[in-house]
Design a protein around this motif. Structure first.
Motif, PDB file in Angstrom:
ATOM      1  N   MET A   7       0.793  -1.229  -0.003  1.00 62.53           N
ATOM      2  CA  MET A   7      -0.068  -0.008  -0.116  1.00 62.53           C
ATOM      3  C   MET A   7       0.857   1.362   0.112  1.00 62.53           C
ATOM      4  SD  MET A   7      -2.719   1.190   2.769  1.00 62.53           S
ATOM      5  CE  MET A   7      -1.662   1.388   4.132  1.00 62.53           C
ATOM      6  N   SER A   8       0.592   1.994  -0.943  1.00 64.35           N
ATOM      7  CA  SER A   8       1.390   3.568  -0.996  1.00 64.35           C
ATOM      8  C   SER A   8       0.405   4.447  -0.304  1.00 64.35           C
ATOM      9  CB  SER A   8       1.274   3.935  -2.629  1.00 64.35           C
ATOM     10  OG  SER A   8       2.088   3.124  -3.268  1.00 64.35           O
ATOM     11  N   ILE A   9       1.477   5.291   0.234  1.00 64.50           N
ATOM     12  CA  ILE A   9       1.142   6.359   1.148  1.00 64.50           C
ATOM     13  C   ILE A   9       1.744   7.595   0.324  1.00 64.50           C
ATOM     14  CG2 ILE A   9       0.955   7.689   3.466  1.00 64.50           C
ATOM     15  CD1 ILE A   9       1.384   4.907   4.852  1.00 64.50           C
ATOM     16  N   PRO A  10       0.918   8.256  -0.287  1.00 59.16           N
ATOM     17  CA  PRO A  10       1.444   9.531  -0.929  1.00 59.16           C
ATOM     18  C   PRO A  10       2.216  10.392  -0.284  1.00 59.16           C
ATOM     19  CG  PRO A  10      -1.081   9.211  -1.531  1.00 59.16           C
ATOM     20  CD  PRO A  10      -0.607   8.276  -0.402  1.00 59.16           C
ATOM     21  N   ARG A  11       3.357  10.974  -0.476  1.00 57.95           N
ATOM     22  CA  ARG A  11       4.089  11.789   0.112  1.00 57.95           C
ATOM     23  C   ARG A  11       3.781  12.989   0.548  1.00 57.95           C
ATOM     24  NH1 ARG A  11       9.338  13.962  -3.034  1.00 57.95           N
ATOM     25  NH2 ARG A  11       8.119  15.583  -4.775  1.00 57.95           N
ATOM     26  N   ASP A  12       2.737  13.436  -0.184  1.00 56.75           N
ATOM     27  CA  ASP A  12       2.033  14.655   0.011  1.00 56.75           C
ATOM     28  C   ASP A  12       0.715  14.745   0.842  1.00 56.75           C
ATOM     29  OD1 ASP A  12       3.773  15.891  -1.344  1.00 56.75           O
ATOM     30  OD2 ASP A  12       2.571  15.966  -3.153  1.00 56.75           O
ATOM     31  N   SER A  13       0.580  13.516   1.633  1.00 56.58           N
ATOM     32  CA  SER A  13      -0.738  13.266   2.460  1.00 56.58           C
ATOM     33  C   SER A  13      -0.442  14.361   3.624  1.00 56.58           C
ATOM     34  CB  SER A  13      -0.597  11.852   2.930  1.00 56.58           C
ATOM     35  OG  SER A  13      -0.780  10.958   1.867  1.00 56.58           O
ATOM     36  N   ILE A  14      -1.637  15.001   3.847  1.00 55.88           N
ATOM     37  CA  ILE A  14      -1.554  15.893   4.907  1.00 55.88           C
ATOM     38  C   ILE A  14      -2.052  15.294   6.181  1.00 55.88           C
ATOM     39  CG2 ILE A  14      -2.545  18.144   5.852  1.00 55.88           C
ATOM     40  CD1 ILE A  14      -0.724  18.502   3.451  1.00 55.88           C
ATOM     41  N   VAL A  15      -1.045  15.112   7.336  1.00 57.97           N
ATOM     42  CA  VAL A  15      -1.579  14.270   8.523  1.00 57.97           C
ATOM     43  C   VAL A  15      -0.538  15.177   9.484  1.00 57.97           C
ATOM     44  CG1 VAL A  15      -1.363  12.030   7.225  1.00 57.97           C
ATOM     45  CG2 VAL A  15       0.600  13.040   8.173  1.00 57.97           C
ATOM     46  N   GLU A  46      -2.526 -12.402  -9.101  1.00 59.37           N
ATOM     47  CA  GLU A  46      -3.107 -13.090  -8.212  1.00 59.37           C
ATOM     48  C   GLU A  46      -2.589 -13.531  -6.820  1.00 59.37           C
ATOM     49  OE1 GLU A  46      -3.885 -16.667 -10.470  1.00 59.37           O
ATOM     50  OE2 GLU A  46      -4.897 -15.585 -11.950  1.00 59.37           O
ATOM     51  N   ASN A  47      -1.022 -13.081  -6.949  1.00 56.92           N
ATOM     52  CA  ASN A  47      -0.361 -13.404  -5.586  1.00 56.92           C
ATOM     53  C   ASN A  47      -0.569 -12.234  -4.551  1.00 56.92           C
ATOM     54  OD1 ASN A  47       0.809 -15.523  -6.797  1.00 56.92           O
ATOM     55  ND2 ASN A  47       2.142 -14.361  -7.939  1.00 56.92           N
ATOM     56  N   GLY A  48      -0.997 -11.081  -4.810  1.00 55.30           N
ATOM     57  CA  GLY A  48      -1.140 -10.156  -3.949  1.00 55.30           C
ATOM     58  C   GLY A  48      -2.058  -8.851  -4.387  1.00 55.30           C
ATOM     59  N   LEU A  49      -2.087  -7.832  -3.429  1.00 55.67           N
ATOM     60  CA  LEU A  49      -2.702  -6.529  -3.860  1.00 55.67           C
ATOM     61  C   LEU A  49      -1.755  -5.639  -3.868  1.00 55.67           C
ATOM     62  CD1 LEU A  49      -5.427  -7.444  -1.088  1.00 55.67           C
ATOM     63  CD2 LEU A  49      -5.547  -8.020  -3.353  1.00 55.67           C
ATOM     64  N   THR A  50      -2.066  -4.645  -4.560  1.00 54.98           N
ATOM     65  CA  THR A  50      -1.496  -3.468  -4.526  1.00 54.98           C
ATOM     66  C   THR A  50      -2.311  -2.206  -4.574  1.00 54.98           C
ATOM     67  OG1 THR A  50      -1.118  -3.385  -6.959  1.00 54.98           O
ATOM     68  CG2 THR A  50       0.623  -4.364  -5.698  1.00 54.98           C
ATOM     69  N   CYS A  51      -2.355  -1.446  -3.533  1.00 54.74           N
ATOM     70  CA  CYS A  51      -3.207  -0.215  -3.514  1.00 54.74           C
ATOM     71  C   CYS A  51      -2.582   1.281  -2.939  1.00 54.74           C
ATOM     72  CB  CYS A  51      -4.125  -0.734  -2.171  1.00 54.74           C
ATOM     73  SG  CYS A  51      -4.713  -2.448  -2.272  1.00 54.74           S
ATOM     74  N   GLY A  52      -3.374   2.218  -3.328  1.00 49.93           N
ATOM     75  CA  GLY A  52      -3.025   3.287  -2.898  1.00 49.93           C
ATOM     76  C   GLY A  52      -4.333   3.412  -1.551  1.00 49.93           C
ATOM     77  N   ILE A  53      -3.325   4.167  -0.664  1.00 50.69           N
ATOM     78  CA  ILE A  53      -4.231   4.448   0.656  1.00 50.69           C
ATOM     79  C   ILE A  53      -5.604   5.200   0.215  1.00 50.69           C
ATOM     80  CG2 ILE A  53      -3.236   6.768   1.164  1.00 50.69           C
ATOM     81  CD1 ILE A  53      -3.105   5.825   4.063  1.00 50.69           C
ATOM     82  N   PRO A  54      -6.626   4.731   0.820  1.00 51.96           N
ATOM     83  CA  PRO A  54      -8.035   5.275   0.452  1.00 51.96           C
ATOM     84  C   PRO A  54      -8.036   6.933   0.560  1.00 51.96           C
ATOM     85  CG  PRO A  54      -8.642   3.196   1.545  1.00 51.96           C
ATOM     86  CD  PRO A  54      -7.048   3.733   1.621  1.00 51.96           C
ATOM     87  N   ILE A  55      -8.249   7.734  -0.654  1.00 53.06           N
ATOM     88  CA  ILE A  55      -8.217   9.116  -0.595  1.00 53.06           C
ATOM     89  C   ILE A  55      -9.600   9.570  -0.970  1.00 53.06           C
ATOM     90  CG2 ILE A  55      -5.787   9.478  -0.496  1.00 53.06           C
ATOM     91  CD1 ILE A  55      -6.131   9.826  -3.392  1.00 53.06           C
TER      92      ILE A  55
END
Length: 415
Positions: A195-203, A367-376
């Motif tokens: 799962m990717s966390i965008p570097r511009d995520s405001i937290v 089929e071997n796994g999941l690739t996602c972006g963090i839900p935005i």
């Protein structure tokens, strides 16, 4: 003893004094006279004629035994054999030189043993060169969770690059240390999840203001970044893995390049990137530019870049663990050396845990796994509170098999 009288000219058989030796010439034999035993014509004594028991007999000689075929009698000379170093061929074709026996299985066994030693020794040597960093933030952290979660960070530090390398790769000058890439890799009972966390995520960043998440690394290094991720997601980070620019390029080149599949043509002079659309082989500098460039889509920007990063990272992992890596000693050594140069891992991580990380990176696509972006919820990469929390809860419970499609999307946006 008195001398016996001698006759003239020496002893004579007729002389009485010698009758004890030669016998009497009279009518009867003397009892103590020595007689010659007569041998029958057949060579054996006759059963009808018996000599007196006290007479000396001449016994017949027994014939020498004949040696049995294939055996030598005592004292017999050995049979003539072939000259030394030669053997006689059957069929009368003459002698031949013996062929030396080569222990083929012994040679193969030693080669395999040395190969196994090489395969084990090189990674351990490389591991001794890997940088270890302190990444445990301490304090109030999430409790232990099932499965294993790695925080994978791509640092934009140029400190390990020469001036020529910075120019060739289009990285610019040394502008401090920030995180170009932030990903969480979770492994456990279900499919692997990257799962990717965008570097511009405001937290919110502990001890600092609410700002872009990549500032945490600049302010407090790996420890503050781990703390920021844990407090904003509730997911406990078990291991920290950091990759630099130069080592990333070396890793791609060590495996002979990777396949990338841009949907559109990409041209970014700052990243030294100019490639057409469609699947193609990319060398190290091209793969780095493809993973870093944000000038690929006016609509998605950093979100699309995160997708490209997951594509390249998973492709490197797949090539690194291909069978060709383990049968090609040069490729195996170069990859190990590049990994040692490019990786920094959390202090306390073992070679086994990092090896599992490398294996998991080959099973995060298709089929071997999941690739996602963090839900935005928007292109400003503000996290979707409801959907993101649902995804975090499933990761915490190690239940990635239950993640629905609306939570795991390439961009993170709701489809």
């Amino acid at each position: 003893m008195a001398d016996r009288p001698r006759g003239k000219g020496g002893p004579q058989e007729g002389t009485p004094e010698y009758q004890w030796l030669y016998g009497s010439q009279g009518s009867g034999p003397a009892d103590d006279a020595t007689r010659a035993v007569q041998r029958p014509a057949s060579g054996r004594p006759s059963s009808s004629a018996q000599a007196p028991a006290d007479h000396t007999r001449v016994m017949p000689a027994s014939p020498a035994p004949t040696p049995a075929p294939g055996r030598r009698g005592a004292g017999a000379p050995p049979p003539a054999g072939p000259p030394p170093g030669r053997s006689r061929k059957p069929g009368g074709r003459g002698p031949r030189l013996p062929r030396p026996r080569i222990g083929v299985f012994r040679v193969v066994r030693w080669v395999l043993l040395l190969w196994l030693v090489f395969l084990v020794a090189v990674p351990f040597w490389a591991w001794s060169k890997v940088t270890k960093v302190e990444a445990d933030p301490g304090g109030d952290r999430p409790a232990e969770q099932p499965g294993t979660t790695y925080l994978l960070v791509g640092s934009d530090s140029r400190g390990d690059l020469t001036e020529e390398e910075r120019e060739r790769l289009g990285t610019g000058g040394d502008v401090g240390q920030r995180t170009d890439t932030i990903m969480l890799l979770h492994t456990g009972d279900g499919p692997n999840l990257l799962m990717s966390i965008p570097r511009d995520s405001i937290v919110p960043i502990p001890g600092h203001s609410t700002t872009k998440i990549n500032a945490a690394y600049a302010w407090g290094g790996p420890e503050l970044l781990v703390q920021t991720v844990e407090q904003n997601t509730g997911i406990r980070v078990d291991h920290y893995v950091e990759v630099g620019f130069g080592g990333f390029v070396d890793m791609v080149d060590a495996v002979g390049g990777v396949e990338i599949c841009p949907e559109n043509a990409m041209k970014d002079p700052q990243a030294k990137l100019d490639i057409p659309a469609g699947c193609q082989e990319a060398d190290g500098p091209t793969a780095l530019g493809y993973a870093r460039s944000r000038k690929t889509s006016a609509d998605l920007g950093d979100i699309k870049r995160a997708e490209n990063q997951r594509e390249v990272v998973s492709a490197v992992g797949d090539e690194a663990l291909s069978p060709w890596t383990f049968v090609n000693p040069l490729r195996y050594y170069q990859l190990s050396t590049a990994t040692a140069r490019s990786f920094a891992v959390s202090d306390g991580s073992s070679p086994l845990s990092i090896g599992r990380f490398g294996l998991a990176m080959t099973r995060v696509d298709g089929e071997n796994g999941l690739t996602c972006g963090i839900p935005i919820r928007d292109l400003a990469v503000n996290w979707d509170p409801e959907r993101s929390q649902q995804l975090f809860d499933l990761i915490i419970a190690d239940d990635t098999a239950s993640i629905p499609d609306n939570l795991c999307t390439p961009s993170g946006l709701l489809r």
